[in-house]
Design a protein around this motif. Structure first.
Motif, PDB file in Angstrom:
ATOM      1  N   GLY A   9       0.780  -1.278   0.107  1.00 46.48           N
ATOM      2  CA  GLY A   9      -0.107  -0.028  -0.007  1.00 46.48           C
ATOM      3  C   GLY A   9       0.930   1.138  -0.088  1.00 46.48           C
ATOM      4  N   LEU A  10       0.031   2.380   0.162  1.00 45.96           N
ATOM      5  CA  LEU A  10       0.840   3.865   0.352  1.00 45.96           C
ATOM      6  C   LEU A  10       1.060   4.152   1.777  1.00 45.96           C
ATOM      7  CD1 LEU A  10       1.878   6.264  -1.012  1.00 45.96           C
ATOM      8  CD2 LEU A  10      -0.552   6.964  -1.418  1.00 45.96           C
ATOM      9  N   VAL A  11       2.076   4.435   2.263  1.00 48.95           N
ATOM     10  CA  VAL A  11       2.374   4.883   3.398  1.00 48.95           C
ATOM     11  C   VAL A  11       3.202   6.008   3.504  1.00 48.95           C
ATOM     12  CG1 VAL A  11       1.847   2.307   4.456  1.00 48.95           C
ATOM     13  CG2 VAL A  11       4.456   3.429   3.881  1.00 48.95           C
ATOM     14  N   GLN A  12       3.664   6.903   4.528  1.00 51.94           N
ATOM     15  CA  GLN A  12       4.369   7.890   4.652  1.00 51.94           C
ATOM     16  C   GLN A  12       5.581   7.112   5.498  1.00 51.94           C
ATOM     17  OE1 GLN A  12       2.316  10.894   6.973  1.00 51.94           O
ATOM     18  NE2 GLN A  12       1.719  11.844   4.933  1.00 51.94           N
ATOM     19  N   ALA A  13       6.899   7.941   5.288  1.00 51.62           N
ATOM     20  CA  ALA A  13       8.082   7.541   5.750  1.00 51.62           C
ATOM     21  C   ALA A  13       7.897   7.379   7.355  1.00 51.62           C
ATOM     22  CB  ALA A  13       9.003   8.541   5.225  1.00 51.62           C
ATOM     23  N   GLY A  14       8.425   6.474   7.916  1.00 53.14           N
ATOM     24  CA  GLY A  14       8.211   6.456   9.295  1.00 53.14           C
ATOM     25  C   GLY A  14       7.179   5.285   9.547  1.00 53.14           C
ATOM     26  N   ASP A  15       6.384   5.057   8.716  1.00 48.84           N
ATOM     27  CA  ASP A  15       5.233   4.127   8.981  1.00 48.84           C
ATOM     28  C   ASP A  15       5.589   2.636   8.969  1.00 48.84           C
ATOM     29  OD1 ASP A  15       2.426   6.086   7.622  1.00 48.84           O
ATOM     30  OD2 ASP A  15       3.568   6.455   9.286  1.00 48.84           O
ATOM     31  N   SER A  16       4.500   1.805   9.258  1.00 48.50           N
ATOM     32  CA  SER A  16       4.882   0.163   9.316  1.00 48.50           C
ATOM     33  C   SER A  16       3.671  -0.162   8.116  1.00 48.50           C
ATOM     34  CB  SER A  16       4.600  -0.071  10.599  1.00 48.50           C
ATOM     35  OG  SER A  16       5.765   0.204  11.458  1.00 48.50           O
ATOM     36  N   LEU A  17       4.222  -1.446   7.683  1.00 46.58           N
ATOM     37  CA  LEU A  17       3.174  -2.200   7.137  1.00 46.58           C
ATOM     38  C   LEU A  17       3.668  -3.788   7.205  1.00 46.58           C
ATOM     39  CD1 LEU A  17       3.036  -1.067   3.337  1.00 46.58           C
ATOM     40  CD2 LEU A  17       1.237  -1.178   5.071  1.00 46.58           C
ATOM     41  N   ARG A  18       2.889  -4.644   7.180  1.00 43.66           N
ATOM     42  CA  ARG A  18       3.072  -5.954   7.256  1.00 43.66           C
ATOM     43  C   ARG A  18       2.681  -6.661   6.044  1.00 43.66           C
ATOM     44  NH1 ARG A  18       1.202 -10.879  11.180  1.00 43.66           N
ATOM     45  NH2 ARG A  18      -0.918 -10.722  10.025  1.00 43.66           N
ATOM     46  N   LEU A  19       3.325  -7.165   5.265  1.00 39.35           N
ATOM     47  CA  LEU A  19       3.206  -8.370   4.105  1.00 39.35           C
ATOM     48  C   LEU A  19       2.820  -9.498   4.362  1.00 39.35           C
ATOM     49  CD1 LEU A  19       5.822  -6.749   1.554  1.00 39.35           C
ATOM     50  CD2 LEU A  19       3.571  -5.825   2.070  1.00 39.35           C
ATOM     51  N   SER A  20       2.022 -10.129   3.589  1.00 39.91           N
ATOM     52  CA  SER A  20       1.880 -11.573   3.866  1.00 39.91           C
ATOM     53  C   SER A  20       1.907 -12.293   2.522  1.00 39.91           C
ATOM     54  CB  SER A  20       0.399 -11.728   4.356  1.00 39.91           C
ATOM     55  OG  SER A  20       0.188 -11.346   5.781  1.00 39.91           O
ATOM     56  N   CYS A  21       2.296 -13.484   2.767  1.00 38.54           N
ATOM     57  CA  CYS A  21       2.413 -14.574   1.313  1.00 38.54           C
ATOM     58  C   CYS A  21       1.928 -15.853   1.807  1.00 38.54           C
ATOM     59  CB  CYS A  21       3.894 -14.676   0.765  1.00 38.54           C
ATOM     60  SG  CYS A  21       4.123 -15.722  -0.366  1.00 38.54           S
ATOM     61  N   GLU A  22       0.864 -16.283   1.265  1.00 40.58           N
ATOM     62  CA  GLU A  22       0.144 -17.407   1.734  1.00 40.58           C
ATOM     63  C   GLU A  22       0.473 -18.273   0.367  1.00 40.58           C
ATOM     64  OE1 GLU A  22      -4.139 -17.362   2.367  1.00 40.58           O
ATOM     65  OE2 GLU A  22      -4.277 -19.429   2.695  1.00 40.58           O
ATOM     66  N   ALA A  23       0.970 -19.688   0.892  1.00 38.79           N
ATOM     67  CA  ALA A  23       1.218 -20.513   0.054  1.00 38.79           C
ATOM     68  C   ALA A  23       0.367 -21.819  -0.166  1.00 38.79           C
ATOM     69  CB  ALA A  23       2.538 -21.183   0.257  1.00 38.79           C
ATOM     70  N   SER A  24       0.079 -22.151  -1.249  1.00 41.70           N
ATOM     71  CA  SER A  24      -0.909 -23.503  -1.733  1.00 41.70           C
ATOM     72  C   SER A  24      -0.149 -24.546  -1.132  1.00 41.70           C
ATOM     73  CB  SER A  24      -1.289 -23.430  -3.164  1.00 41.70           C
ATOM     74  OG  SER A  24      -0.268 -23.860  -3.949  1.00 41.70           O
ATOM     75  N   GLN A 113       3.253 -13.141  -7.117  1.00 40.37           N
ATOM     76  CA  GLN A 113       2.767 -12.029  -8.028  1.00 40.37           C
ATOM     77  C   GLN A 113       3.474 -10.693  -7.817  1.00 40.37           C
ATOM     78  OE1 GLN A 113       0.688 -12.699  -5.799  1.00 40.37           O
ATOM     79  NE2 GLN A 113      -0.231 -10.865  -5.032  1.00 40.37           N
ATOM     80  N   GLY A 114       3.622 -10.449  -6.441  1.00 43.47           N
ATOM     81  CA  GLY A 114       4.306  -9.265  -6.011  1.00 43.47           C
ATOM     82  C   GLY A 114       3.209  -8.450  -5.406  1.00 43.47           C
ATOM     83  N   THR A 115       3.370  -7.457  -4.488  1.00 42.40           N
ATOM     84  CA  THR A 115       2.607  -6.322  -4.097  1.00 42.40           C
ATOM     85  C   THR A 115       3.497  -5.013  -4.092  1.00 42.40           C
ATOM     86  OG1 THR A 115       1.162  -5.935  -2.139  1.00 42.40           O
ATOM     87  CG2 THR A 115       3.245  -7.123  -1.690  1.00 42.40           C
ATOM     88  N   LEU A 116       2.792  -4.123  -4.219  1.00 42.64           N
ATOM     89  CA  LEU A 116       3.352  -2.813  -4.313  1.00 42.64           C
ATOM     90  C   LEU A 116       3.461  -1.907  -3.027  1.00 42.64           C
ATOM     91  CD1 LEU A 116       4.635  -0.489  -6.137  1.00 42.64           C
ATOM     92  CD2 LEU A 116       2.333   0.223  -6.518  1.00 42.64           C
ATOM     93  N   VAL A 117       4.673  -1.776  -2.696  1.00 43.12           N
ATOM     94  CA  VAL A 117       4.742  -0.724  -1.344  1.00 43.12           C
ATOM     95  C   VAL A 117       5.202   0.632  -1.900  1.00 43.12           C
ATOM     96  CG1 VAL A 117       6.011  -0.372   0.693  1.00 43.12           C
ATOM     97  CG2 VAL A 117       5.153  -2.678   0.118  1.00 43.12           C
ATOM     98  N   THR A 118       4.335   1.727  -1.484  1.00 43.30           N
ATOM     99  CA  THR A 118       4.898   3.008  -1.914  1.00 43.30           C
ATOM    100  C   THR A 118       5.087   3.877  -0.849  1.00 43.30           C
ATOM    101  OG1 THR A 118       3.484   2.766  -3.994  1.00 43.30           O
ATOM    102  CG2 THR A 118       4.367   5.002  -3.293  1.00 43.30           C
ATOM    103  N   VAL A 119       6.189   4.331  -0.407  1.00 44.00           N
ATOM    104  CA  VAL A 119       6.501   4.951   0.926  1.00 44.00           C
ATOM    105  C   VAL A 119       6.846   6.635   0.577  1.00 44.00           C
ATOM    106  CG1 VAL A 119       7.941   5.358   2.785  1.00 44.00           C
ATOM    107  CG2 VAL A 119       7.739   3.132   1.981  1.00 44.00           C
ATOM    108  N   SER A 120       6.014   7.357   0.960  1.00 42.23           N
ATOM    109  CA  SER A 120       6.097   8.849   0.567  1.00 42.23           C
ATOM    110  C   SER A 120       6.738   9.769   1.561  1.00 42.23           C
ATOM    111  CB  SER A 120       4.789   9.537   0.268  1.00 42.23           C
ATOM    112  OG  SER A 120       4.166   9.365   1.455  1.00 42.23           O
ATOM    113  N   SER A 121       7.764  10.451   1.065  1.00 41.67           N
ATOM    114  CA  SER A 121       8.391  11.266   2.086  1.00 41.67           C
ATOM    115  C   SER A 121       7.725  12.498   2.680  1.00 41.67           C
ATOM    116  CB  SER A 121       9.652  11.912   1.373  1.00 41.67           C
ATOM    117  OG  SER A 121       9.301  12.774   0.087  1.00 41.67           O
TER     118      SER A 121
END
Length: 121
Positions: A9-24, A113-121
């Protein structure tokens, strides 16, 4: 093996994100899991990897101390907790499967397939 990454997702600098990847499949606990990232015009770069049991992890120096890789074998899921995000962390993040803990993309045999991370300043 099919991998489904999510959580970008789109977050600001200093923020946190948690990515997940589920496998079959039923053999998730026999896979080493890794996270890589890629920006346009650049090669895919290693971020983190975790052993089959989760007892061993490896990180790129650029994320060490800020990112944490973990896994839940009961849920067939690997996570990437990203704290103190920086604009230079902006990329498409991919999860992948390997037979051993490696920082080399060619060691990984299956990719999500990839997931987009955008960090704004």
């Amino acid at each position: 093996v099919q991998l489904q990454a999510s959580g970008g997702g789109l977050v600001q600098a200093g923020d946190s994100l948690r990515l997940s990847c589920e496998a079959s499949g039923r053999t998730f606990s026999s896979y080493v899991m890794g996270w890589f990232r890629q920006t346009p015009g650049k090669e895919r770069e290693f971020v983190a990897a975790i052993s089959m049991t989760g007892g061993s992890t490896r990180y790129d120096d650029s994320v060490k101390g800020r990112f944490t890789i973990s896994r839940d074998n009961a849920k067939n899921t690997v996570y990437l907790q990203m704290n103190s995000l920086r604009p230079e962390d902006t990329a498409v993040y991919y999860c992948a499967v390997a037979p051993w803990v490696s920082a080399t993309a060619t060691s990984y045999k299956f990719w999500g397939q990839g997931t987009l991370v955008t960090v704004s300043s």
